[in-house]
Design a protein around this motif. Structure first.
Motif, short mmCIF file in Angstrom:
data_model
loop_
_atom_site.label_atom_id
_atom_site.label_comp_id
_atom_site.label_asym_id
_atom_site.label_seq_id
_atom_site.Cartn_x
_atom_site.Cartn_y
_atom_site.Cartn_z
N GLU A 178 39.16 38.66 30.35
CA GLU A 178 37.77 39.03 30.12
C GLU A 178 36.84 38.22 31.02
O GLU A 178 35.82 38.73 31.49
CB GLU A 178 37.40 38.83 28.65
N LYS A 179 37.19 36.97 31.26
CA LYS A 179 36.41 36.16 32.19
C LYS A 179 36.45 36.77 33.59
O LYS A 179 35.42 36.86 34.27
CB LYS A 179 36.95 34.73 32.23
N LEU B 56 35.41 47.82 36.21
CA LEU B 56 34.49 47.64 37.34
C LEU B 56 33.74 48.93 37.67
O LEU B 56 32.57 48.90 38.08
CB LEU B 56 35.25 47.14 38.58
N ARG B 57 34.40 50.05 37.49
CA ARG B 57 33.76 51.33 37.79
C ARG B 57 32.63 51.65 36.81
O ARG B 57 31.76 52.48 37.10
CB ARG B 57 34.80 52.45 37.83
N VAL C 143 33.20 38.10 35.66
CA VAL C 143 32.81 37.53 36.95
C VAL C 143 32.77 38.60 38.04
O VAL C 143 31.81 38.67 38.82
CB VAL C 143 33.78 36.39 37.35
N LEU C 144 33.79 39.45 38.10
CA LEU C 144 33.82 40.47 39.15
C LEU C 144 32.78 41.55 38.90
O LEU C 144 32.22 42.11 39.86
CB LEU C 144 35.22 41.06 39.27
N GLN D 280 41.97 30.76 47.44
CA GLN D 280 42.50 30.46 46.11
C GLN D 280 41.42 30.08 45.10
O GLN D 280 41.72 29.77 43.96
CB GLN D 280 43.54 29.34 46.21
N LYS D 281 40.16 30.06 45.51
CA LYS D 281 39.06 29.82 44.58
C LYS D 281 38.15 31.03 44.55
O LYS D 281 36.93 30.93 44.48
CB LYS D 281 38.27 28.56 44.99
N MET D 282 38.74 32.19 44.57
CA MET D 282 37.99 33.43 44.71
C MET D 282 37.07 33.69 43.53
O MET D 282 35.90 34.02 43.69
CB MET D 282 38.96 34.60 44.91
N VAL D 283 37.58 33.55 42.32
CA VAL D 283 36.76 33.81 41.15
C VAL D 283 35.62 32.80 41.06
O VAL D 283 34.48 33.15 40.77
CB VAL D 283 37.62 33.77 39.87
#
Length: 289
Positions: A70-71, A145-146, A75-76, A14-17
């Motif tokens: 956007e955040k 992402l791509r 991050v990803l 649950q804290k992935m980002v």
């Protein structure tokens, strides 16, 4: 007996980002965090599903929602660059689309669901106009992402594919968003949540590039167990019927030459299940924190 397998973080983190943002490219965890669950990401940055299930499917995101999205993209995207720099590109990572969360965030649209996992989840949700906004948002994330991953493999994982019609329909929905399986390294996998998926895995795999077997869901639907009902105290994950279904699906994936990973609480907490995974020579499992 020690487990000789690669343990990947993922579905229940649950804290992935937060973790993605804090990791650097030299840390071992960069390799482990290959699976990115959209439900967990959205929870981490306070993007609630209730904000996206709207009767007006064409409504625009609020300024706060846009800022948070956007955040997430930033991050990803940064994390994808870290994984690429560390040489983890097969695939860069796998994005599990929203639609398999255990809570009930959609009562204002779908009505009260006594057991939410038996309600509007996965593809059945994506097909409903009131959830078009959420599906479009996730596809936009993949497209953004791509721009970072280029032609390197990037995989989408689709939960709750109940029928072959669901399998075909989700590809139509993705194509409408400009996402085509097999184009420029894009892969589409499915989550084996249901006995129907396991029994007919060879047929479902015609539509997908691989699968993830969710032992929690497979046990729940095989034995009609509501995990919220404490009166039903069964060792469900290593039940013979559940293991039979998982073994059948695993064999079919291997026969098809397509990857198969396992996830679920039992992967981490059940010694009999861990022994079974070793016996089956399963080398990759997905665990949350």
């Amino acid at each position: 007996m020690e487990m000789s397998k690669e343990v990947l973080a993922g579905l229940s983190d649950q804290k992935m980002v937060t973790r993605c943002a804090q990791m650097d490219a030299t840390r071992e965890q960069v390799a482990q965090l290959e699976f990115i669950a959209m439900d967990a990401c959205m929870a981490d940055i306070d993007l609630h599903l209730s904000a996206f299930g709207q009767s007006d499917a064409v409504c625009e995101m609020s300024a706060v929602e846009t800022e948070r999205f956007e955040k997430l993209v930033q991050v990803l995207s940064d994390f994808a660059q870290k994984r690429i720099a560390a040489g983890h590109t097969r695939p860069v990572f796998k994005i599990i689309f929203s639609g398999a969360e255990a809570g009930d965030p959609v009562g204002h649209i779908d009505g009260q669901e006594a057991n939410p996992l038996m309600g509007v989840r996965g593809v059945s949700r994506y097909l409903r106009p009131e959830w078009a906004k959420l599906f479009t948002l996730q596809c936009e994330l993949i497209k953004r992402l791509r721009l970072v991953t280029g032609d390197l493999p990037l995989a989408i994982v689709i939960p709750f594919v109940r029928t072959y019609s669901d399998a075909a329909s989700v590809h139509d929905l993705l194509a409408e968003q400009g996402l085509f399986r097999g184009k420029a390294g894009l892969q589409v996998h499915f989550m084996c949540d249901l006995p129907a998926n396991a029994l007919m895995a060879d047929k479902f795999l015609h539509y997908f590039d691989g699968m993830v077997i969710n032992l929690d869901h497979l046990a729940q639907f095989s034995l009609a167990i509501d995990p919220g009902n404490t009166a039903l105290d069964y060792a469900s994950h290593n039940n013979d019927a559940v293991i039979f279904l998982a073994q059948r699906a695993l064999k079919m994936s291997r026969d098809a030459g397509k990857p198969c990973e396992f996830t679920g609480r039992a992967v981490k907490n059940s010694e009999p299940v861990r022994r079974w995974l070793i016996e089956q020579d399963v080398s990759r499992v997905i665990c949350g924190d």
